[in-house]
Motif scaffolding. Structure first.
Motif, PDB file in Angstrom:
ATOM      1  N   THR A 195       0.869  -1.193   0.000  1.00  0.00           N
ATOM      2  CA  THR A 195       0.000   0.000   0.000  1.00  0.00           C
ATOM      3  C   THR A 195       0.896   1.231   0.000  1.00  0.00           C
ATOM      4  O   THR A 195       2.001   1.200   0.546  1.00  0.00           O
ATOM      5  N   SER A 274       3.040  -2.492   4.178  1.00  0.00           N
ATOM      6  CA  SER A 274       2.027  -1.467   4.400  1.00  0.00           C
ATOM      7  C   SER A 274       2.713  -0.113   4.566  1.00  0.00           C
ATOM      8  O   SER A 274       3.145   0.247   5.649  1.00  0.00           O
ATOM      9  N   VAL A 275       2.839   0.588   3.463  1.00  0.00           N
ATOM     10  CA  VAL A 275       3.577   1.852   3.490  1.00  0.00           C
ATOM     11  C   VAL A 275       2.619   3.045   3.554  1.00  0.00           C
ATOM     12  O   VAL A 275       2.999   4.133   3.955  1.00  0.00           O
ATOM     13  N   ALA A 276       1.376   2.830   3.155  1.00  0.00           N
ATOM     14  CA  ALA A 276       0.429   3.945   3.065  1.00  0.00           C
ATOM     15  C   ALA A 276       0.252   4.631   4.409  1.00  0.00           C
ATOM     16  O   ALA A 276       0.301   3.990   5.460  1.00  0.00           O
ATOM     17  N   VAL A 278      -2.326   5.734   6.295  1.00  0.00           N
ATOM     18  CA  VAL A 278      -3.781   5.534   6.286  1.00  0.00           C
ATOM     19  C   VAL A 278      -4.425   6.427   7.352  1.00  0.00           C
ATOM     20  O   VAL A 278      -3.966   6.454   8.496  1.00  0.00           O
ATOM     21  N   ALA A 279      -5.495   7.111   6.969  1.00  0.00           N
ATOM     22  CA  ALA A 279      -6.200   7.956   7.952  1.00  0.00           C
ATOM     23  C   ALA A 279      -6.796   7.064   9.037  1.00  0.00           C
ATOM     24  O   ALA A 279      -7.329   5.991   8.751  1.00  0.00           O
ATOM     25  N   ASP A 280      -6.694   7.497  10.271  1.00  0.00           N
ATOM     26  CA  ASP A 280      -7.240   6.700  11.373  1.00  0.00           C
ATOM     27  C   ASP A 280      -8.758   6.828  11.478  1.00  0.00           C
ATOM     28  O   ASP A 280      -9.418   5.977  12.051  1.00  0.00           O
ATOM     29  N   PRO A 308     -10.742   0.851   9.598  1.00  0.00           N
ATOM     30  CA  PRO A 308     -10.137  -0.449   9.917  1.00  0.00           C
ATOM     31  C   PRO A 308      -8.615  -0.337   9.884  1.00  0.00           C
ATOM     32  O   PRO A 308      -8.070   0.468   9.131  1.00  0.00           O
ATOM     33  N   ASP A 309      -7.950  -1.131  10.712  1.00  0.00           N
ATOM     34  CA  ASP A 309      -6.485  -1.171  10.674  1.00  0.00           C
ATOM     35  C   ASP A 309      -6.085  -2.257   9.671  1.00  0.00           C
ATOM     36  O   ASP A 309      -6.177  -3.454   9.952  1.00  0.00           O
ATOM     37  N   ILE A 310      -5.663  -1.829   8.496  1.00  0.00           N
ATOM     38  CA  ILE A 310      -5.414  -2.757   7.379  1.00  0.00           C
ATOM     39  C   ILE A 310      -4.275  -3.707   7.735  1.00  0.00           C
ATOM     40  O   ILE A 310      -4.385  -4.935   7.567  1.00  0.00           O
ATOM     41  N   LEU A 311      -3.203  -3.134   8.230  1.00  0.00           N
ATOM     42  CA  LEU A 311      -2.017  -3.959   8.534  1.00  0.00           C
ATOM     43  C   LEU A 311      -2.351  -5.004   9.598  1.00  0.00           C
ATOM     44  O   LEU A 311      -2.020  -6.188   9.439  1.00  0.00           O
ATOM     45  N   GLY A 325       5.404  -3.412   8.382  1.00  0.00           N
ATOM     46  CA  GLY A 325       4.706  -2.163   8.658  1.00  0.00           C
ATOM     47  C   GLY A 325       5.646  -0.980   8.600  1.00  0.00           C
ATOM     48  O   GLY A 325       6.877  -1.138   8.589  1.00  0.00           O
ATOM     49  N   PHE A 326       5.075   0.196   8.542  1.00  0.00           N
ATOM     50  CA  PHE A 326       5.855   1.431   8.573  1.00  0.00           C
ATOM     51  C   PHE A 326       5.396   2.281   9.756  1.00  0.00           C
ATOM     52  O   PHE A 326       4.223   2.257  10.106  1.00  0.00           O
ATOM     53  N   LYS A 340       4.997  -0.265  18.280  1.00  0.00           N
ATOM     54  CA  LYS A 340       4.047  -0.462  17.177  1.00  0.00           C
ATOM     55  C   LYS A 340       4.227  -1.842  16.546  1.00  0.00           C
ATOM     56  O   LYS A 340       3.249  -2.516  16.215  1.00  0.00           O
ATOM     57  N   ARG A 343       2.548  -4.259  18.803  1.00  0.00           N
ATOM     58  CA  ARG A 343       1.093  -4.084  18.820  1.00  0.00           C
ATOM     59  C   ARG A 343       0.458  -4.617  17.538  1.00  0.00           C
ATOM     60  O   ARG A 343      -0.581  -5.251  17.558  1.00  0.00           O
ATOM     61  N   LYS A 344       1.141  -4.384  16.402  1.00  0.00           N
ATOM     62  CA  LYS A 344       0.553  -4.806  15.124  1.00  0.00           C
ATOM     63  C   LYS A 344       0.827  -6.283  14.840  1.00  0.00           C
ATOM     64  O   LYS A 344       0.255  -6.859  13.915  1.00  0.00           O
TER      65      LYS A 344
HETATM   66  O1  C5P Z   1      -1.004   2.788  13.752  1.00  0.00           O
HETATM   67  P1  C5P Z   1      -0.201   3.564  12.778  1.00  0.00           P
HETATM   68  O2  C5P Z   1      -1.042   4.244  11.757  1.00  0.00           O
HETATM   69  O3  C5P Z   1       0.769   4.507  13.360  1.00  0.00           O
HETATM   70  O4  C5P Z   1       0.678   2.419  12.052  1.00  0.00           O
HETATM   71  C1  C5P Z   1       1.359   2.634  10.876  1.00  0.00           C
HETATM   72  C2  C5P Z   1       1.381   1.366  10.047  1.00  0.00           C
HETATM   73  O5  C5P Z   1       0.089   0.781   9.998  1.00  0.00           O
HETATM   74  C3  C5P Z   1       1.724   1.644   8.611  1.00  0.00           C
HETATM   75  O6  C5P Z   1       2.366   0.485   8.106  1.00  0.00           O
HETATM   76  C4  C5P Z   1       0.365   1.874   7.983  1.00  0.00           C
HETATM   77  O7  C5P Z   1       0.385   1.638   6.585  1.00  0.00           O
HETATM   78  C5  C5P Z   1      -0.478   0.867   8.722  1.00  0.00           C
HETATM   79  N1  C5P Z   1      -1.875   1.246   8.901  1.00  0.00           N
HETATM   80  C6  C5P Z   1      -2.875   0.491   8.324  1.00  0.00           C
HETATM   81  N2  C5P Z   1      -4.185   0.806   8.513  1.00  0.00           N
HETATM   82  C7  C5P Z   1      -4.536   1.832   9.313  1.00  0.00           C
HETATM   83  C8  C5P Z   1      -3.526   2.610   9.930  1.00  0.00           C
HETATM   84  C9  C5P Z   1      -2.216   2.298   9.700  1.00  0.00           C
HETATM   85  O8  C5P Z   1      -2.556  -0.448   7.592  1.00  0.00           O
HETATM   86  N3  C5P Z   1      -5.807   2.125   9.490  1.00  0.00           N
END
Ligand code: C5P
Length: 403
Positions: A195, A274-276, A278-280, A308-311, A325-326, A340, A343-344
């Motif tokens: 991403t 997962s580089v994007a 992503v808006a929380d 949703p948390d994609i990663l 993850g990034f 992080k 947690r992920k």
């Molecule tokens: O939780 P945070 O956003 O800080 O974590 C960053 C990592 O999680 C990145 O790899 C980002 O692409 C991924 N991410 C995700 N989905 C989200 C938020 C962050 O995949 N909703």
């Protein structure tokens, strides 16, 4: 360092209108440090003059097997000795047929047969019917079986007015594929899902909430993974960037679109990066019509709901891909990034400081894994991406042996 520094390429042109594209390729490959020896068939000289290619390459152009300029009169042997690759662009129907049969009736075809272990890259260029002809397809399969690497062809409008497969790659694509050829194939045979970019959360049909991600890091990783031999799918939020050549891009807008696209692809991926950014949150009361400015209230009350948390969702898949993850932080990188990662639930997390990376062409990455942390030197994003791809290949191998 230029991408093709210390590389000597023998560039063969055969008869086709795509010869015009090769002038630009020579120029760009030289900018990247390549030394180019041009060899042309008689038909190629009908489309572009040897003078043009001599002026651009700054070296003599070779046309004739009987050319007495070669000190031993063996240009067909000398040219490929010590060369790093022979690139045939454009490669005509006729020339591919000659290669398939080992014919050697002019300088270029002879040097291809005489090239020994020097790699051969061919960029076909022809009308779609010529490309699709069973004889051409047979010959292409044969030259590939003999070890040649195919660059393209692309699909699209053709000089003849028809549309289809058989167009030669554009000069910048040909250059990217030449550079890619020299990269180690550490991810050969793997499927990589990435991403990149920001997400865009609608407030109404014309207003969005987004972030400052340019997408450059994710796109550089997509390119580096393709160079390393992976099949790459890039799920991208809105960016101004072109998809790297050879990468399949799926465009999305919101985090929820990105989640949906990724979850559809993830079961088929070996690696997920997962580089994007992503808006929380997304606006849960987004308006279907444009919000109007009113005198009595400064702005409408926006309500937010979590994305949703994609990663985390991909990392939780049973038999899911190797996840990377990034973490872009403004401070306390080491503490935040390591937390992080845990947690992920991902084996590898890449940390960088926002002030070093955001919208920049360079970055400074730190890799966090079970075996500790490694800081990479500040570097252009493509260089950093190649180092990361290397680390991912090692991590992937380790996780496969631990399974
Ligand atoms: O939780 P945070 O956003 O800080 O974590 C960053 C990592 O999680 C990145 O790899 C980002 O692409 C991924 N991410 C995700 N989905 C989200 C938020 C962050 O995949 N909703």
């Amino acid at each position: 360092m230029p991408e093709l520094a210390n590389k000597r390429i023998v560039l063969g042109l055969t008869g086709g209108i795509a010869c015009y594209k090769v002038a630009e390729y020579v120029r760009r490959a030289q900018d990247e440090g390549a030394t180019i020896d041009v060899v042309m068939t008689e038909a190629a000289t009908r489309f572009i003059t040897p003078v043009t290619l001599q002026a651009l390459s700054g070296r003599p152009v070779w046309l004739d097997a009987w050319d007495t300029r070669a000190h031993n009169n063996m240009a067909h042997i000398n040219l490929t000795r010590g060369a790093d690759a022979v690139v045939i662009a454009p490669a005509s129907t006729d020339f591919i047929a000659k290669l398939a049969h080992g014919l050697a009736d002019d300088l270029l075809s002879t040097l291809c047969v005489a090239r020994g272990s020097c790699p051969l890259l061919i960029a076909p260029a022809m009308n779609r019917e010529m490309w699709l002809h069973p004889a051409t397809q047979r010959n292409v399969a044969q030259v590939q079986a003999d070890g040649a690497r195919l660059l393209g062809p692309a699909e699209g409008d053709q000089a003849c007015g028809e549309t289809g497969s058989g167009r030669m790659l554009e000069p910048h694509e040909l250059l990217a594929e030449t550079i890619a050829f020299f990269q180690p194939k550490v991810l050969a045979g793997t499927r990589v899902l990435i991403t990149a970019g920001p997400t865009s959360e609608a407030i109404d049909p014309v207003r969005v909430i987004t972030n400052r991600s340019s997408g450059k890091m994710g796109y550089a990783i997509a390119r580096a993974a393709h160079e390393a031999g992976a099949t790459v799918t890039l799920v991208s939020g809105p960016t101004a960037l072109d998809a790297p050549y050879g990468v399949h891009r799926i465009n999305v807008q919101s985090a929820r679109d990105m989640h949906q696209a990724v979850m559809a692809q993830a079961p088929h991926a070996d690696v997920f990066i997962s580089v994007a950014a992503v808006a929380d949150w997304h606006v849960s009361n987004a308006s279907p019509v444009k919000l109007k400015k009113t005198a009595d209230s400064l702005a409408p009350q926006l309500e937010f709901a979590p994305n949703p948390d994609i990663l985390a969702d991909v990392a939780a898949l049973p038999n899911g891909p190797y996840c990377v993850g990034f973490a872009a932080e403004t401070d306390n990188l080491i503490k935040h990034a390591d937390q992080k990662r845990k947690r992920k639930g991902v084996p590898l997390l890449v940390g960088n400081l926002v002030q070093h990376a955001m919208d920049s062409d360079t970055t400074e990455l730190t890799l966090f894994s079970d075996s500790g942390q490694v800081s990479l030197s500040p570097a252009p994003k493509l260089t950093a991406a190649r180092q990361l791809v290397d680390a991912i290949a090692t991590g992937l191998q380790r996780s496969a042996t631990n399974r």
